[in-house]
Design a protein around this motif. Structure first.
Motif, PDB file in Angstrom:
ATOM      1  N   SER A   1       0.852  -1.192   0.000  1.00 22.37           N
ATOM      2  CA  SER A   1       0.000   0.000   0.000  1.00 22.37           C
ATOM      3  C   SER A   1       0.886   1.238   0.000  1.00 22.37           C
ATOM      4  CB  SER A   1      -0.867   0.051   1.256  1.00 22.37           C
ATOM      5  OG  SER A   1      -1.745  -1.036   1.308  1.00 22.37           O
ATOM      6  N   ASN A   2       0.403   2.306  -0.646  1.00 24.49           N
ATOM      7  CA  ASN A   2       1.189   3.539  -0.570  1.00 24.49           C
ATOM      8  C   ASN A   2       1.030   4.128   0.831  1.00 24.49           C
ATOM      9  OD1 ASN A   2      -1.043   5.410  -0.504  1.00 24.49           O
ATOM     10  ND2 ASN A   2      -1.250   5.156  -2.703  1.00 24.49           N
ATOM     11  N   ILE A   3       1.940   5.012   1.182  1.00 24.90           N
ATOM     12  CA  ILE A   3       1.968   5.543   2.547  1.00 24.90           C
ATOM     13  C   ILE A   3       0.684   6.276   2.902  1.00 24.90           C
ATOM     14  CG2 ILE A   3       3.162   7.685   1.926  1.00 24.90           C
ATOM     15  CD1 ILE A   3       4.711   7.276   4.654  1.00 24.90           C
ATOM     16  N   SER A   4       0.070   6.962   1.952  1.00 25.44           N
ATOM     17  CA  SER A   4      -1.181   7.681   2.234  1.00 25.44           C
ATOM     18  C   SER A   4      -2.274   6.719   2.681  1.00 25.44           C
ATOM     19  CB  SER A   4      -1.642   8.458   1.006  1.00 25.44           C
ATOM     20  OG  SER A   4      -0.711   9.462   0.695  1.00 25.44           O
ATOM     21  N   LYS A   5      -2.360   5.570   2.037  1.00 29.20           N
ATOM     22  CA  LYS A   5      -3.371   4.570   2.402  1.00 29.20           C
ATOM     23  C   LYS A   5      -3.103   4.013   3.801  1.00 29.20           C
ATOM     24  CE  LYS A   5      -5.653   0.346   0.981  1.00 29.20           C
ATOM     25  NZ  LYS A   5      -5.767  -0.699  -0.022  1.00 29.20           N
ATOM     26  N   VAL A   6      -1.844   3.732   4.101  1.00 31.23           N
ATOM     27  CA  VAL A   6      -1.485   3.214   5.424  1.00 31.23           C
ATOM     28  C   VAL A   6      -1.893   4.220   6.501  1.00 31.23           C
ATOM     29  CG1 VAL A   6       0.443   2.558   6.930  1.00 31.23           C
ATOM     30  CG2 VAL A   6       0.382   1.761   4.555  1.00 31.23           C
TER      31      VAL A   6
END
Length: 80
Positions: A50-55
């Motif tokens: 997952s990209n950091i924004s999603k995390v």
């Protein structure tokens, strides 16, 4: 299951500990609004691809903290 081998973050720890792992994985620095935030418990399993924004959005679902991503820096603030 060994989460890191399977491609997951598996958090059952303090926010500070979880953010240390995220910091290393995504090569970002982390700042906290105050020291008390660091002890907030985190319980989550999130895929590492997952990209950091999603995390960070997933971790915000606790309604205890919010994240402000600015380049390679994350500021952790209390949820209001």
């Amino acid at each position: 299951m060994i989460a890191w081998k399977e491609g997951y973050f598996m958090f059952d720890e303090s926010l500070e500990s979880a953010m240390q792992k995220i910091s290393l994985w995504y090569d970002v620095s982390v700042e906290y609004q105050d020291e008390a935030i660091k002890t907030i418990p985190v319980l989550a399993t999130i895929t590492r691809d997952s990209n950091i924004s999603k995390v960070l959005r997933i971790l915000e679902m606790t309604k205890k903290v919010k994240f402000k991503l600015d380049g390679r820096s994350i500021k952790v603030v209390r949820f209001k």
